[in-house]
Design an enzyme around this catalytic site. Structure first.
Site, PDB file in Angstrom:
ATOM      1  NE  ARG A 112      23.843  -7.863  37.749  1.00  0.00           N
ATOM      2  CZ  ARG A 112      23.076  -8.977  37.882  1.00  0.00           C
ATOM      3  NH1 ARG A 112      23.872 -10.187  38.206  1.00  0.00           N
ATOM      4  NH2 ARG A 112      21.770  -8.916  37.904  1.00  0.00           N
ATOM      5  CE1 TYR A 261      25.785  -4.007  30.556  1.00  0.00           C
ATOM      6  CE2 TYR A 261      25.954  -5.406  32.458  1.00  0.00           C
ATOM      7  CZ  TYR A 261      25.315  -4.284  31.407  1.00  0.00           C
ATOM      8  OH  TYR A 261      24.106  -4.178  32.017  1.00  0.00           O
ATOM      9  CE  LYS A 270      23.478  -4.456  40.577  1.00  0.00           C
ATOM     10  NZ  LYS A 270      22.255  -4.291  41.326  1.00  0.00           N
ATOM     11  CG  HIS A 290      19.591  -5.755  44.360  1.00  0.00           C
ATOM     12  ND1 HIS A 290      19.230  -6.596  43.357  1.00  0.00           N
ATOM     13  CD2 HIS A 290      20.064  -4.708  43.729  1.00  0.00           C
ATOM     14  CE1 HIS A 290      19.192  -6.178  42.294  1.00  0.00           C
ATOM     15  NE2 HIS A 290      19.742  -4.842  42.101  1.00  0.00           N
ATOM     16  CB  SER A 312      18.554  -7.159  37.927  1.00  0.00           C
ATOM     17  OG  SER A 312      19.411  -7.448  38.791  1.00  0.00           O
ATOM     18  CB  CYS A 314      11.374  -6.655  38.844  1.00  0.00           C
ATOM     19  SG  CYS A 314      11.672  -8.383  38.639  1.00  0.00           S
ATOM     20  CG  ASP A 337      20.723  -0.990  41.998  1.00  0.00           C
ATOM     21  OD1 ASP A 337      19.790  -2.000  41.687  1.00  0.00           O
ATOM     22  OD2 ASP A 337      21.997  -1.616  41.798  1.00  0.00           O
ATOM     23  NE  ARG A 431      21.573  -2.427  32.775  1.00  0.00           N
ATOM     24  CZ  ARG A 431      21.162  -3.056  34.058  1.00  0.00           C
ATOM     25  NH1 ARG A 431      21.001  -2.264  35.104  1.00  0.00           N
ATOM     26  NH2 ARG A 431      21.311  -4.179  34.436  1.00  0.00           N
TER      27      ARG A 431
HETATM   28  C1  OXD Z   1      21.130  -5.191  38.312  1.00  0.00           C
HETATM   29  C2  OXD Z   1      21.808  -3.654  38.160  1.00  0.00           C
HETATM   30  O1  OXD Z   1      21.519  -5.795  37.302  1.00  0.00           O
HETATM   31  O2  OXD Z   1      21.337  -2.865  38.810  1.00  0.00           O
HETATM   32  O3  OXD Z   1      20.692  -5.559  39.140  1.00  0.00           O
HETATM   33  O4  OXD Z   1      22.431  -3.386  37.139  1.00  0.00           O
HETATM   34 MN    MN Z   2      20.448  -3.739  40.614  1.00  0.00          MN
END
Ligand code: OXD
Ligand code: MN
Length: 647
Positions: A112, A261, A270, A290, A312, A314, A337, A431
Site C-alpha cells: 500500500r 497491488y 481498504k 480495522h 497491519s 501484527c 480484517d 500475500r
Molecule cells: C493491511 C491489509 O495492510 O489488510 O492492513 O492488507
Molecule cells: Mn488490514
C-alpha cells in the site's frame, strides 16, 4: 455476423441526457453490445442499472479501453480470466495444489502506498486534523476537489488503450443484508477481477440487488502506463511514479491509478470498507473498523464474539483463526480484517464481515503459527510475491518445516534462491488471497445478514517494552483513549522502513476517511447509542531484557481470551493498575503451560517507560490533533499521567 436484436437509449455520462444509439447484438457466445462505441466482449449491458451505465460510460469515455467486459461472477468467466492471466504471464499455475496461482508483481509495486493516498473534501479540516505549526501531519493526506480533478486528468485520459475494461459489481457483506453496501469497480486488470471475485461477493446477483435499490460506491481503477509509454514488465503493468489513490466521500467515489497491488487496487477493501466506509458509518451512526471478528465458545458452551484491532501484519489473521491451547475452548472465525458494526433495535452492537476472503500476509504463516490458515490456503487461492518450489508449490519464510526435501526454490523475483543468499525468498508483504468460506473454522453465523453480537473489543500492537500482556479499560471513554493512544512497531504492509514504534490510533491511521478528531468524537458518541462492549488492550510481543519474547503467543493467547470472557461475564478477577484493570494474582490461567512465565515482569509497569509513554502520547495528540481531539481524551491522558506519577 452477430444479429442486431435491440436498440435502446442510454443517458450520456456527463448527465446532459444526449440520447445515444445503444446496439445489442447476439451471437452464439451470448449478448454483445457497445458502450460509447466500444464493444463489450463479455456480459450483458442491459443488466446494468441506469446509474451504473452512466458511470461505465463516463469511464469508457475517459479511459478509452479497446473493449468492455461486464462481470457476472460465473465459473466460466473465471476460467477465461485465469486463461488471460496465464497468457500474459501475470500468473503461473501451482500444480501441487487445486486451482492455485502465483502472481509476481513488478518489484516497484509491492505494498500500500500511504503517502500517495488522499481524501478529497472541500476543506482540509474535514479530512485531517491541523498539526502544530512546522509539524508534518501523519493522519492522512488531503486533496482539494480541483486538485483531484487535475490528478485524474493528468493520468486517466486514454490510460486503458489496448486493454479490456472490466466492470466489477460487488457487494461488501452478504448480498441483500441491511448492513451490506454495493460497489462498482471499473478496472483494466484481470488480476484485480479474479481477486475481487475472492474478496467480495461479485457478479450478476449484485446487479440484481442494485436493480431493487440503486445505491453504490463508484470505484475507478487503472494500473496505468508510465508517462514515457514504456511498460517495463508487461506481465504487471503499473506506473509507480504516478500512483495515486483518491477518495471523495461526498460522492462515494474512489479513483485509483498506477498500482495493481492489494489495497491499492482491490478497492472494496481498504478504500471502500474502511476509508469511504468510515465516512458512511459516521453519517449513519455506526463503525467501520480495522479489526478481526472471532467467536469463542467457553467450556460451558457459552459463545461470545470479540473484535480486535491490530495494525497491519501484527497477527490479526492468526488470532482470528486461533487454535486454543486451553482445552474445551473453541474459536471460530468471522473475519480477519474489517467489521462493520451497528447497534440493532435492541441496542446490541452487531458486526458483519464485509469481505468474502482473506488477503493475508504469507510470511510467518505456518503449521506452527496458524495451522488453520495453512489448511485454508492451498486451494482456490491466488498467491502474490511468495516464492515457488520445483514441485509446483509455494514457499515463504516460516514454511521451513513443511518444505519437501530436495526441492529447488525460486524467489519472489523469479530468481533461484537458497537460504545462504541471506535475503528473504518471499517478499515480506507477500500475500494469499483465499475464500473465507473454505476456512475449516469459519463461524456458522459469518454470513448472517443480521451480523454477530459483539461483547468485547481488543486493541493491540507490537510493543517490545513496557506494555503488559493484557489490561482492561475502566469504562468506554478510557477505552476510546486507549484506542487513540495505540502505538506499534512498523511492519511491511506499507512502505515504511525499519522497526520504529509508530502511533497507529485504532490501527486505523492509514485508513481514516475523515478527521481523526471527529472520528474519536464519533467513537465516544457510541455510548449513547446502545450497549457498548468492554474494551481491552493486549500485547503478545513484550520482550525480556535479554531480548526474548516473554509470552509464547498463538494458541496460548486463548488464556488471555479466557480472562477477557470472564470479565465480560462480570467476574471480579482483576485488580486496578495505573493503566487499567489487570488480572488479579492467579487469575490468568497458566495451568499446564510448557514455558515458565515471569508473570510479574509480564505485568510490570516501569515508571520511566510509562512516564515517557505519557509524554509521547501527549506530544502526538498535541502536535498531530491539537484542538480537534475531544477534551475528554486529554482528560484521560491527564488522569494517566497522575496515576503513572504514583507508580
Ligand atoms: C493491511 C491489509 O495492510 O489488510 O492492513 O492488507
Ligand atoms: Mn488490514
Amino acid at each position: 455476423m452477430p444479429e442486431l436484436i435491440e436498440q435502446s437509449k442510454i443517458i450520456s455520462a456527463n448527465g446532459c441526457g444526449l440520447p445515444q444509439l445503444h446496439k445489442l447484438r447476439q451471437d452464439n457466445c451470448g449478448l454483445y453490445s457497445h458502450i460509447r462505441g466500444i464493444p463489450t466482449s463479455y456480459g450483458d449491458v442491459s443488466s446494468l442499472t441506469a446509474g451504473v451505465r452512466s458511470f461505465v460510460e463516463e469511464a469508457v469515455a475517459l479511459c478509452q479501453p479497446d473493449q468492455v467486459h461486464i462481470c457476472d461472477g460465473s465459473e466460466q468467466e473465471n476460467k477465461m480470466l485465469i486463461k488471460t492471466l496465464l497468457e500474459s504471464g501475470t500468473i503461473v499455475a501451482l500444480p501441487k495444489y487445486e486451482n492455485c496461482w502465483l502472481a509476481r508483481t513488478n518489484p516497484g509495486d509491492v505494498a500500500r502506498v500511504e503517502s500517495k493516498t488522499f481524501i478529497c473534501t472541500e476543506t482540509r479540516e474535514e479530512t485531517i486534523p491541523t498539526p502544530k505549526d512546522g509539524v508534518k501531519g501523519t493522519l492522512g493526506n488531503w486533496i482539494s476537489p480541483l486538485d483531484m480533478e487535475a490528478a485524474i486528468q493528468q493520468r486517466f485520459p486514454g490510460c486503458m488503450k489496448g486493454r479490456t475494461m472490466y466492470v466489477v459489481p460487488f457487494s461488501m457483506g452478504p448480498v441483500g443484508s441491511p448492513l451490506s453496501k454495493i460497489g462498482i469497480e471499473v478496472t483494466d486488470s484481470a488480476y484485480v477481477v479474479a481477486s475481487m471475485r475472492i474478496m467480495t461477493r461479485m457478479g450478476a446477483s449484485v446487479l440484481q440487488q442494485l436493480a431493487k435499490k440503486e445505491e453504490f460506491v463508484r470505484a475507478l481503477h487503472s494500473v496505468g502506463t508510465p508517462a514515457n509509454g514504456v511498460v517495463e514488465q508487461p506481465s504487471w503493468p503499473c506506473d509507480p511514479e504516478r500512483t495515486i489513490i483518491l477518495h471523495k466521500p461526498a460522492e462515494n467515489l474512489i479513483v485509483s491509478y498506477g498500482s495493481g497491488y492489494g489495497g491499492n487496487s482491490l478497492l472494496g477493501k481498504k478504500c471502500f470498507a474502511l476509508r469511504i466506509g468510515s465516512t458512511i458509518a459516521k453519517r449513519e451512526g455506526w463503525l467501520a473498523e480495522h479489526m478481526l471478528i472471532l467467536g469463542i465458545t467457553d467450556p460451558k458452551g457459552v459463545k461470545k464474539y470479540i473484535t480486535a484491532a491490530f495494525p497491519s501484519a501484527c497477527g490479526k489473521t492468526n488470532l482470528a483463526m486461533l487454535n486454543p491451547s486451553l482445552s474445551n475452548y473453541k474459536v471460530e472465525c468471522v473475519g480477519d480484517d474489517i467489521p462493520w458494526m451497528k447497534f440493532d433495535s435492541q441496542g446490541v452492537l452487531r458486526a458483519i464481515n464485509p469481505e468474502n476472503g482473506f488477503f493475508g500476509v504469507a510470511p510467518g504463516t505456518s503449521v506452527e503459527t496458524n495451522p488453520i490458515a495453512m489448511n485454508t490456503v492451498f486451494k482456490n487461492t491466488i498467491f502474490t510475491n511468495v516464492a515457488s518450489t520445483s514441485d509446483g508449490g509455494v514457499y515463504w519464510e516460516g514454511m521451513e518445516s513443511s518444505l519437501a526435501p530436495n526441492v529447488q526454490i525460486t524467489d519472489w523475483l523469479g530468481k533461484p534462491w537458497t537460504k545462504e543468499s541471506g535475503k528473504p525468498a518471499a517478499h515480506p508483504n507477500s500475500r494469499f488471497c483465499t475464500p473465507a468460506a473454505q476456512c475449516p473454522i469459519i463461524d456458522g453465523a459469518w454470513e448472517d445478514p443480521a451480523g454477530v453480537p459483539i461483547s468485547a473489543m481488543l486493541f493491540g500492537g507490537r510493543r517490545p517494552a513496557g506494555v503488559p500482556l493484557i489490561y482492561e479499560a475502566r469504562d468506554w471513554t478510557h477505552g476510546v483513549f486507549i484506542g487513540a493512544a495505540m502505538r506499534s512497531e512498523s511492519t511491511a504492509a506499507a512502505e515504511h522502513k525499519g522497526k520504529v514504534i509508530m502511533h497507529d490510533p485504532f490501527a486505523m491511521r492509514p485508513f481514516f476517511g475523515y478527521n481523526f478528531g471527529d472520528y474519536v468524537a464519533h467513537w465516544l458518541s457510541m455510548e449513547k447509542r446502545g450497549q457498548v462492549p468492554k474494551i481491552f488492550h493486549v500485547n503478545w510481543f513484550r520482550k525480556s531484557d535479554a531480548g526474548k519474547f516473554m509470552w509464547p503467543g498463538y494458541g496460548e493467547n486463548s488464556r488471555v481470551l479466557d480472562w477477557i470472557l470472564r470479565r465480560v461475564n462480570g467476574e471480579p478477577c482483576y485488580v486496578e493498575s495505573a493503566i487499567g484493570r489487570i488480572p488479579a494474582a492467579g487469575e490468568l490461567n497458566l495451568a499446564g503451560m510448557k514455558e515458565q512465565i515471569d508473570v510479574e515482569q509480564l505485568f510490570s509497569l516501569p515508571k520511566e517507560f510509562w512516564t515517557q509513554e505519557v509524554e509521547a502520547i501527549r506530544n502526538y495528540f498535541e502536535t498531530q490533533v491539537g484542538a480537534d481531539l475531544p477534551a475528554s481524551i486529554y482528560a484521560e491522558l491527564d488522569k494517566l499521567k497522575g496515576l503513572v506519577a504514583d507508580l
